[in-house]
Design an enzyme around this catalytic site. Sequence first.
Site, PDB file in Angstrom:
ATOM      1  N   GLY A 622      40.161   4.904  -4.624  1.00 21.84           N
ATOM      2  CA  GLY A 622      39.833   5.272  -3.250  1.00 21.84           C
ATOM      3  C   GLY A 622      40.238   4.197  -2.278  1.00 21.84           C
ATOM      4  CD  GLN A 623      42.766   1.979   1.790  1.00 23.14           C
ATOM      5  OE1 GLN A 623      43.691   1.693   1.032  1.00 23.14           O
ATOM      6  NE2 GLN A 623      42.168   1.077   2.554  1.00 23.14           N
ATOM      7  N   GLY A 624      38.734   2.803   1.574  1.00 19.91           N
ATOM      8  CA  GLY A 624      37.797   2.974   2.682  1.00 19.91           C
ATOM      9  C   GLY A 624      38.152   2.024   3.798  1.00 19.91           C
ATOM     10  CE  LYS A 628      45.604   0.391  -1.725  1.00 20.51           C
ATOM     11  NZ  LYS A 628      46.610  -0.557  -1.207  1.00 20.51           N
ATOM     12  CB  VAL A 629      37.351   1.902  -4.193  1.00 14.12           C
ATOM     13  CG1 VAL A 629      36.235   1.846  -5.218  1.00 14.12           C
ATOM     14  CG2 VAL A 629      36.793   1.836  -2.790  1.00 14.12           C
ATOM     15  CG  ASP A 739      31.072   5.817   7.825  1.00 19.81           C
ATOM     16  OD1 ASP A 739      31.232   6.890   8.465  1.00 19.81           O
ATOM     17  OD2 ASP A 739      31.994   5.235   7.248  1.00 19.81           O
TER      18      ASP A 739
END
Length: 943
Positions: A622-624, A628-629, A739
Amino acid sequence: MICLRAFFILLILSASANICSGLTDQNEVSALKAIYGAVGDVFNRLSNWAGDDPCGSGWTGVICETINGVDHVTELRLLNMNLTGSIAPDVGNLTELVILDFMWNNITGSIPPEIGNLSKLYLLLLNGNKLTGQLPPELGNLSQLNRFQIDQNNISGPIPSTFQFLNNANHFHMNNNSLNGSIPPELGRLENLIHLLLDNNDLSGQLPPELSNISTLLIMQLDNNHFNGSIPSNYSQLKNLTKLSLRNCNLTGIIPDVSGMSNLAYLDLSSNQLTGQLPASISQTITTLDLAYNQLDGDIPDALYKLRGLELLLLRNNLLDGTFNGSIMEHDSFVNASSVLILDIQNNNITGYESGALLNLPNVTLKLFGNPVCNDSSPGGNVCTEYNGSILNLSLPNTATSPSLQCSSELTCDPSRNFELVYGLSLLYGQCHCAYPLNIGYRLKSPGFAIFPPYEDGFIVYLSSGLNLSVYQVNVSSYNWEPGPRLNMNINLFPKNTTNEFTEAEVDNLFNTFSTWSIPDNDTFGPYEVLFLNRDFPYNGTLSSGTTSSLSGGAIAGIIISVIIFTAVLVAVIMVLIAKRQQRYTRARRHYERIKVAGVKDFTYEEMAKATNNFDKSTEVGQGGYGKVYRGTLADGTVVAIKRAQEGSLQGTREFCNEIELLSRVHHRNLVSLIGFCDDEDEQMLVYEYMENGTVRDHLNSNSKQPLNFATRIQIALGSARGIHYLHTEANPPIYHRDIKASNILLDSYRRAKVADFGLSRLAPVAELEGDTGGDVSTVVKGTPGYLDPEYFYTHKLSDKSDVYSFGVVLLELITGMQAITKGKNLVREVNLAYEAGMLLSIVDHRMGPYPAECLRPLISMAISCCQDDTNSRPSMSEVVRELEAIWSLIPDKNTMVSLETSISTDSGVNYSKDLVYNNLLVSSDVSGRALMTNSIPEVSPR
Ligand SMILES: *[C@@H]1O[C@H](CO)[C@@H](O)[C@H](O)[C@H]1NC(C)=O
Ligand SMILES: *[C@@H]1O[C@H](CO)[C@@H](O)[C@H](O)[C@H]1NC(C)=O
Ligand SMILES: *[C@@H]1O[C@H](CO)[C@@H](O)[C@H](O)[C@H]1NC(C)=O
Ligand SMILES: *[C@@H]1O[C@H](CO)[C@@H](O)[C@H](O)[C@H]1NC(C)=O
Ligand SMILES: *[C@@H]1O[C@H](CO)[C@@H](O)[C@H](O)[C@H]1NC(C)=O
């Protein structure tokens, strides 16, 4: 960057228009005077056409450019000036002319052949007058012409075959005249033509098969002519067509194969004498299919029941037979509150009827009156009642274009100043301020749809981006369909939220964009035209202002201001560069004091690299906003999620340490727990428990293989509500998540919901809001568009109710499957519209299978009340939790639930009370996140 470019352009413009001026070319001065002499100017709109230097003294509608020290007229913009009289042949002496615009006057006479001399002409715009006579063949010399608009006149005679030489033309708009003869086959040589509009003329003869060579063609609209013979079968080669409209053209023969037109959205072949069968295959892109009033026979092919984006199917008054098979119907778009499906199959020979689930939806209408099936056993409902009016008036959702959302009641605009309230729509939902709108008459000449509401938000997004405005600045205040069908709209444009009115320059700019057709073509909306632009008050400049080339006091001031602004921008850029350098410098000097936080493991960079195979791309999950995750495997085999801060998200060691301390104290079964961190070698990472089943958003997307059932959705809602409630009430200090969104709610291997990324809003620079929010707002307000509490957006006051709002949006996602924002559609708005229209059921995600009706209503009402504009009308998180528990208890048969329930009931011998679950001490005394995971406390506490 965009600003910078704009300033450069400003600078260049003012320089070229003002500094290098000469005198206007004398031939052109004479030509302009001759033009003035030939038109009738009853309203004295051209009263400043005096003297001998049109460019220097800024004659209305005359725009010049200096070429080799002499001013030449390059644009003549005389639209909408109530002019009468005729166009003088001397217009052909304006040899540098690029734009000739006489739109929407009352000009009579014929088009002077001399226009053919204007070798640089790019736009020839004569539509909306009373021109007569024939089209001069000389116009074929206009080799640079891009747009030829003579629609809505009384021009007769044939289309000259010389038009084949208009090689650069994209647009032929000749509809609504009295053109006769046949369409010249030579037009097939036009290799750049995009829109061919010849409807409402007296054209006859065969449709030339040669038109199939125009591979660029997107719209072919030839309705209301009287051709002979059939539609050439090779029109099937027009693979890029999005719209083909041949209504009422006296056509015979069969329907050509349209299966290869992979973008076809609109097909109207109605009111001809077509025979044979319905098309057995049509692209899924079709929304409007009108084959009514022909002699088509056979049954309705299966493929037509499965057009998943269909909005209008008109087959009435044909010879169709067989059974109407509603049970095999498929459709996609009923997640959208404003979508409809209308099927008019009246007056055929249909003998059977099978109902189906889709037909029971309130926004689906079927009309079978006048078929044998209605004589014997009526299918019931309104299916067999006659309908003869405009079918489009049927069951259209009540989507008045005025927004359902109102501004807060305190905001009233000063009526004495003619202000209007601006409703912020779509992306920055809920934004309000007082301003003067700029009113524009705007018409879509050949739209690719017949029902507007489903497209309205998309249109606003399209228009605002074409005009370089934010979405909230554009509002369709009313619209109506005109014959064509064309869509006539009244549009209000609003200045930015920091100002009350557009500046003169902004208005000019907007006007330029419209009248030079700089808004990119759009397949769905088709060609457009501006009918008027009301600049009366307070925009009291003239309608079409030309650039003047005199060095007036204003111009000098303009140059000075440009220079000052330019300098200021330069300084700002340099300062930003310097700041960036300093940032890099301080980063390099960061020193590494080790962090110690009880219960949270401190990993080295090496360990992290090893766990992720050196941050290999394949381990990215993922990418927040933070970075990056990665999915990592620690040395002991534990699978973890590693969030790696990207450049810009790094913070001082002390702050990082504080964050970790805070996160380490937060423990709840519905919150993703922190296992460790890494602050090493100039990198910062957070290590969390790994959530096998990804984000809730992934499971709601239409391509999800295993859609979540109703009970699971409630359970996810309840779980995440409890997690958030814990953050608000038990965490010390309380944490507002800021969020919350479906992609921040993760599911573990039991599909148990856990909220992620809390506290990160303080760690990370969350992605800034889209759109130009002006000034300091965007630097303060954090969150994701579509989930953002409007109140927070205005006041910047963050409260627990901001999280409640975002959570309400998540609930709506769970109910509808829709995303918070899709293609400019705001979910909260869509649901409110559906709610007002009494069509709530139409928005429910049918992929979640059966659900107890008594659960749905309270769930939707709660979601809507969470999304109230007014903070005080929203429930608190504890009320939300209570309500969800009540809904949960109403679900009669929880056996339909997935594995989680069983897994819980196995170790729920102990009756944990709710208090225990929330007891910070009890839970957090077990500091390891992993231990917590195995320590299963029943998800649903007995009441
Ligand atoms: C325009 O040009 C033509 C031919 O060159 C000339 O006869 C005519 O007088 C010119 N018109 C004006 C107004 O100068
Ligand atoms: C002037 O033109 C506008 C449209 O441009 C029209 O609405 C108006 O009625 C016209 N006025 C007269 C007196 O013809
Ligand atoms: C054209 O003339 C008609 C009257 O014949 C008038 O109603 C209309 O408003 C005029 N249009 C324009 C644009 O001036
Ligand atoms: C047809 O459309 C495709 C994709 O939209 C585009 O790539 C192609 O260039 C178009 N063909 C022509 C001849 O315009
Ligand atoms: C309609 O088409 C038929 C044959 O295709 C032709 O004979 C007839 O003249 C046409 N009618 C008109 C009004 O053009």
